[in-house]
Design a protein around this motif. Structure first.
Motif, PDB file in Angstrom:
ATOM      1  N   ASN A  36      -4.145   0.976   3.785  1.00  0.00           N
ATOM      2  CA  ASN A  36      -3.200   1.458   2.776  1.00  0.00           C
ATOM      3  C   ASN A  36      -1.798   0.934   3.069  1.00  0.00           C
ATOM      4  OD1 ASN A  36      -2.984   3.258   0.382  1.00  0.00           O
ATOM      5  ND2 ASN A  36      -1.513   4.330   1.683  1.00  0.00           N
ATOM      6  N   HIS A 102      -2.482   8.511  -1.612  1.00  0.00           N
ATOM      7  CA  HIS A 102      -3.219   8.286  -0.373  1.00  0.00           C
ATOM      8  C   HIS A 102      -2.437   8.807   0.831  1.00  0.00           C
ATOM      9  CE1 HIS A 102      -5.821   4.791  -2.157  1.00  0.00           C
ATOM     10  NE2 HIS A 102      -6.054   5.954  -2.726  1.00  0.00           N
ATOM     11  N   MET A 124     -10.579   6.105  -2.054  1.00  0.00           N
ATOM     12  CA  MET A 124      -9.533   5.246  -1.488  1.00  0.00           C
ATOM     13  C   MET A 124      -9.981   3.787  -1.470  1.00  0.00           C
ATOM     14  SD  MET A 124      -7.860   7.356   1.686  1.00  0.00           S
ATOM     15  CE  MET A 124      -6.683   6.069   2.080  1.00  0.00           C
TER      16      MET A 124
END
Length: 162
Positions: A36, A102, A124
């Motif tokens: 991420n 996230h 995700m």
């Protein structure tokens, strides 16, 4: 007595098994959070590229304002570019929201059940894949617009020479 020992042993195995699964899911989540961070970096870089493209498009439209355009396809292409750029704005905004979502997820992840953890991890991964795919598409569209700007400038220059 034998049944009690078997029951305790089974309970202990289930508890250890669940603990291992939670650890595995937490490790997967940690890996995804690192991913991420990478996606966020790519996203931020793309935001800058997009701003540059918006500025280039603005410069081009300003050039057109001072000219009498002979070829109507140029105006059609400019309008098409404006639609694409507005679409990119919306996509970029949605990516920012996904990335923030996230990050927010991290605070509550350890309190989730295994099923919830698995669902969040799956979501995700899908979000990351979607964002990377959309970034690639937007980059291709930026390249296309830059090439079309050059071609339109060339058309306009040739039109002025005649």
């Amino acid at each position: 007595m034998k049944k009690l020992v078997i029951l305790l042993f089974t309970t202990a195995l289930v508890a250890v098994g669940c603990d291992d699964k939670k650890k595995d899911l937490s490790a997967q989540f940690d890996t995804l959070m690192k991913e991420n961070d990478s996606v966020e970096t790519v996203h931020q870089e793309f935001e800058e590229i997009h701003k540059e493209m918006m500025a280039e498009h603005q410069r081009f439209t300003q050039e057109l304002e001072g000219m009498e355009v002979q070829d109507s396809t140029i105006l059609e292409d400019v309008a098409k570019h404006e639609v694409i750029l507005k679409n990119h704005d919306a996509i970029i905004e949605s990516h920012g929201e996904i990335i923030e979502g996230h990050k927010d997820l991290k605070a509550d992840f350890d309190q989730m059940s295994d099923v919830e953890m698995e669902a969040q991890i799956k979501e995700m991964k899908e979000g990351h894949d979607e964002m990377m795919s959309e970034h690639a598409t937007m980059e291709e569209e930026h390249d296309m617009m830059m090439n079309e700007h050059q071609a339109m400038r060339q058309k306009m220059a040739n039109g002025m020479e005649e």
